[in-house]
Structure formats: C-alpha cells, structure tokens
Design an enzyme around this catalytic site. Structure first.
Site, PDB file in Angstrom:
ATOM      1  N   LYS A  69       0.765  -1.299  -0.156  1.00 39.45           N
ATOM      2  CA  LYS A  69      -0.034   0.059  -0.134  1.00 39.45           C
ATOM      3  C   LYS A  69       0.799   1.197   0.016  1.00 39.45           C
ATOM      4  O   LYS A  69       1.866   1.281   0.568  1.00 39.45           O
ATOM      5  CB  LYS A  69      -0.893  -0.161   1.278  1.00 39.45           C
ATOM      6  N   LEU A  70       0.496   2.365  -0.839  1.00 39.19           N
ATOM      7  CA  LEU A  70       1.189   3.669  -0.740  1.00 39.19           C
ATOM      8  C   LEU A  70       0.301   4.704  -0.942  1.00 39.19           C
ATOM      9  O   LEU A  70      -0.803   4.626  -1.332  1.00 39.19           O
ATOM     10  CB  LEU A  70       2.101   3.593  -2.062  1.00 39.19           C
ATOM     11  N   SER A  71       0.852   5.645  -0.436  1.00 41.31           N
ATOM     12  CA  SER A  71      -0.011   7.012  -0.760  1.00 41.31           C
ATOM     13  C   SER A  71       0.015   7.223  -2.363  1.00 41.31           C
ATOM     14  O   SER A  71       1.244   7.050  -2.919  1.00 41.31           O
ATOM     15  CB  SER A  71       0.455   8.225  -0.048  1.00 41.31           C
TER      16      SER A  71
ATOM     17  N   THR B 125      -0.673  11.620   0.625  1.00 39.34           N
ATOM     18  CA  THR B 125      -1.758  12.196   0.067  1.00 39.34           C
ATOM     19  C   THR B 125      -2.086  13.363   0.986  1.00 39.34           C
ATOM     20  O   THR B 125      -2.395  14.393   0.561  1.00 39.34           O
ATOM     21  CB  THR B 125      -2.752  11.266  -0.590  1.00 39.34           C
ATOM     22  N   ALA B 126      -2.210  13.154   2.117  1.00 39.85           N
ATOM     23  CA  ALA B 126      -2.933  14.104   3.170  1.00 39.85           C
ATOM     24  C   ALA B 126      -1.992  15.377   2.958  1.00 39.85           C
ATOM     25  O   ALA B 126      -2.512  16.533   3.061  1.00 39.85           O
ATOM     26  CB  ALA B 126      -2.720  13.718   4.442  1.00 39.85           C
TER      27      ALA B 126
ATOM     28  N   HIS C 142      -7.935   8.558   8.059  1.00 40.71           N
ATOM     29  CA  HIS C 142      -8.583   7.398   8.597  1.00 40.71           C
ATOM     30  C   HIS C 142      -9.827   7.896   9.473  1.00 40.71           C
ATOM     31  O   HIS C 142     -10.655   8.577   9.031  1.00 40.71           O
ATOM     32  CB  HIS C 142      -7.648   6.500   9.544  1.00 40.71           C
TER      33      HIS C 142
END
Length: 251
Positions: free
Chosen positions: A50-52, A102-103, A141
C-alpha cells in the site's frame, strides 16, 4: 510474497478474506502505518505494498500501480482541523501524517507549497492539536469522522476541495507491485477483487477483525470509514487512472 498494508479499517476490511485464509493465496500480510510504507518503498522493501498516491508518483521506477485495491474518496478525504476560533494562515504550523502522504499533498493543493508542515503519527495528531502543540492538523482514517470529540472544528475538507477543483475522486491510497514481480500483477489484482467481494458479501463477519486494528471502535465510525473509501474504484481505477496521475503530478 510479502504484502504490506495499513491497519486502517478500509484495508483490514478489504483484505480480511486473504489474511484469514478464506481465500487461498501466497500473500503474507504485514502491517505498517502509511508513511512508513511510503519510506520503505524507496528501497523496494515489499513486493506488494500500500502506498499514498502522492508517494507512488515518485516511485514509478520501482513499482507499478495496480488497478485494484485503491482507496478513493468520492468528495471525501483528509480534513484540516484546529481549535475552535483559530484562523488558518499559511505561516502557522500544521501537523500531517507524513510528508510523503496524499494528506500532505492535499494540504499543499489547498493552501500552497510554502507551508510549515510537521510529520506526526496519524493517531496522535488530533490530541496534539487539542493540547496546543500545533495550530492545526490534517486528519485521515477514522480521525476525520471524530475530531469534534477532541474539541476541534473543521477548517477545510481537503478531499472536497480536491474534487471541486479537479472533478475527480480523491486519490488516497493505492496498491503497487514491485517491477520484478510484474508477472504476478493480474493474479494479485484478482485476489484483491475477490477479497473485497467476500467482505461485502458478509460485512458483519468482518467487523470483529476490523475492530482488532482500529483506532476508534465505535461501530458507526468504522462503517463510515469503510464505506467512504472502499467502493467501486477499489475494484478498478482504470477509467480515471491517467487523469488522477496527471493531476497529482501538477501538485
């Protein structure tokens, strides 16, 4: 084959059937927070990870983006919060769940690149802002649904801002496969789709597993999180893939 994901509800919900063995595979799951995964991917640590989306854009030499497994918000994503009455200006420090997330990218997309961003583990951001350790924080989240419990108020919905400006869903997390494992891409994509379908076919049986790893255990919060970010795009991002990447590279 190692498959690294986060402990957030959309991941544990999506991959429960694979982790439990209800769907057979050669995937061996490990859990890390998203910024750790973004950092480890620079060295190609995990074959599937999983990655941003923001991190993937800088790792295309090592990883290929899978069509399945993405966490996309439909007008929903990270939120910028602060104490009640606090006025945001670009010179005030903002806590983010990692500079490669990404945030953080969406924060820059909202307020410009010359910001004072400080990375912190996502689980501690709301409490840190509440204690006055920073003026503002970006929550991801489950945190985006419960910030009022910490006495904070919404400054900006960064996901909604992205969608308003681009007319695209919010590209939060994606699943990528290391390029030396590219021959297994279609098999992994199918396993991911099968696992997501299994979760939606009997969600009540999956919730206990999700709660085991969740930051907040309230049933309503967990379900809001899951259904916000596990959707049709989790099965396929093909229709919007190029547009998403094109807009990310502009940020």
């Amino acid at each position: 084959m190692k498959f690294a994901i986060t402990p957030c509800p959309n991941d544990t919900f999506s991959y429960c059937a694979l982790i439990s063995g209800a769907i057979a595979s050669d995937l061996d799951f490990v859990f890390e927070d998203i910024e750790t995964l973004n950092t480890l991917a620079k060295d190609g640590t995990y074959p599937v990870t999983k990655l941003s989306f923001a991190a993937y854009a800088n790792l295309t030499d090592k990883y290929e983006l899978l069509d399945a497994g993405a966490a996309m918000g439909i007008g929903t994503g990270p939120v910028l919060v602060g104490k009640k009455g606090e006025v945001f200006t670009p010179d005030k420090e903002v806590l983010v769940p990692g500079l490669n997330t990404t945030a953080a990218l969406l924060m820059r997309f909202y307020a410009g690149k010359n910001l004072k961003l400080r990375p912190m583990m996502f689980r501690g951001i709301a409490d840190a802002v509440s204690r006055g350790e920073a003026y503002f924080g970006v929550l991801i989240h489950e945190g985006r649904f419960v910030y009022k419990n910490a006495g904070l108020e919404l400054v900006a919905d960064l996901g909604a801002h992205w969608t308003e400006r681009t007319q695209l869903p919010v590209p939060l997390g994606c699943i990528c496969i290391r390029r030396d494992f590219i021959s297994k891409k279609e098999v992994v994509e199918k396993k991911i789709r099968d696992s997501i379908a299994a979760a939606f076919s009997d969600p009540e049986s999956v919730y206990p597993f999700v709660r085991k790893y969740a930051q907040y255990l309230d049933e309503d919060v967990l379900q809001k999180h899951i259904y916000a970010f596990v959707n049709g795009y989790s099965k396929s991002i093909e229709p919007i893939r190029e547009k998403i990447l094109e807009n990310l590279l502009k940020c």
